[in-house]
Design a protein around this motif. Structure first.
Motif: not given
Length: 302
Positions: A165-175, A177-186
């Protein structure tokens, strides 16, 4: 720039209203949290955004394009991860990742290999041999190795252990930083709280609250633990809830707008200790789903 624009979106199945005039707006480079219990309408909203369901009324756009009419073009720029990835059972994990990247026509082989290492996936196993968590890893690696500009993640960490889960969170934050958008349903509120800048709470097909966590905290309660020189026999004040006496300590919740008056009252008893814990997203969430008396009032499945 708005990457996602949803305006007065309604979806009916016969007489049942699954979505009732909902509104969402996701900006470029924003991580947007979408929370609610099972049956609230989260997955229905996502299926509309993916062009899998046609809206009954209202509109939904991604990158300025209608999600129903332009689904093929939109899918070239988005990556979707469901809560339970169904994969080809006789292909290996590595083969499935490669197929997804080839289907998109883009993606990074070096990023693919890096993510396989970070998520500690054995890509040589066949998918029928994987646990649910490892199937989720394949879906996540395929998404983050792509060059998608928008990620739609529906319960993406289902089956993952805390380290992953922590690796996943790192990947989301990296995205981000690259200017990408995320919709997270959880439904994992701590995950949403760590990652999301803006949050919408959906209940029974309606958006009941939207804002940043800071903006929404005024709607919930702060947790206080107090110890005083003179015992406080009663704390029957406006905005005070769930009072518990533990030895010489009083623990209770107080509505944020009433904190000043409560502190003034207890200061007359001589404060020896005062601990304050700010409200969490979970506190906020439960405030919406519980009555004033603490009894559950909703959250049933469709």
């Amino acid at each position: 720039m708005n990457v996602v624009d949803v305006n007065e979106l309604t979806k009916k199945f016969g007489k049942f209203v699954a979505l009732d005039r909902i509104n969402l707006c996701i900006k470029e480079g924003e991580i947007y949290g979408f929370i609610g219990p099972n049956g609230a309408g989260k997955s229905t909203t996502i299926r509309v955004l993916l062009g899998m369901l046609r809206p009954t009324s209202g509109e939904a756009k991604i990158f300025g394009k209608d999600v129903w009419k332009n689904a093929v073009d939109i899918h070239k720029q988005i990556a979707y991860v469901p809560g339970d990835a169904n994969l080809w059972p006789n292909l290996t994990g590595g083969e499935v990742i490669d197929i997804f990247l080839k289907m998109r026509g883009s993606g990074s082989q070096s990023k693919r290999n890096e993510l396989i290492e970070r998520f500690k996936l054995d890509p040589s196993k066949k998918c029928k041999e994987y646990s649910k968590g490892n199937r989720q890893k394949i879906a996540l690696i395929s998404a983050f190795a792509s060059d998608a500009q928008m990620f739609i993640l529906d319960e993406p960490t289902s089956g993952l252990d805390p380290l992953m889960e922590r690796i996943f969170q790192e990947c989301v934050l990296e995205a981000k930083e690259q200017g990408k958008s995320v919709l997270l349903s959880s439904h994992i509120l701590s995950e949403v709280e760590k990652l999301c800048e803006k949050i919408s709470i959906i209940r029974e097909g309606k958006i009941i609250e939207t804002g940043t966590l800071t903006q929404m905290r005024h709607l919930t309660r702060t947790n206080l633990t107090v110890q005083t020189k003179k015992p406080i026999e009663s704390l029957a004040l406006k905005g005070v809830f769930n009072l518990v006496k533990q030895n010489n300590d009083l623990t209770f919740q107080v509505d944020s707008e009433e904190i000043d008056g409560v502190i003034r009252y207890i200061s007359d008893y001589g404060i020896l200790k005062l601990e304050s814990v700010p409200p969490t997203l979970e506190d906020l969430f439960m405030r919406h789903y519980e009555g004033v008396d603490g009894n559950s009032t909703g959250g049933e499945s469709q």
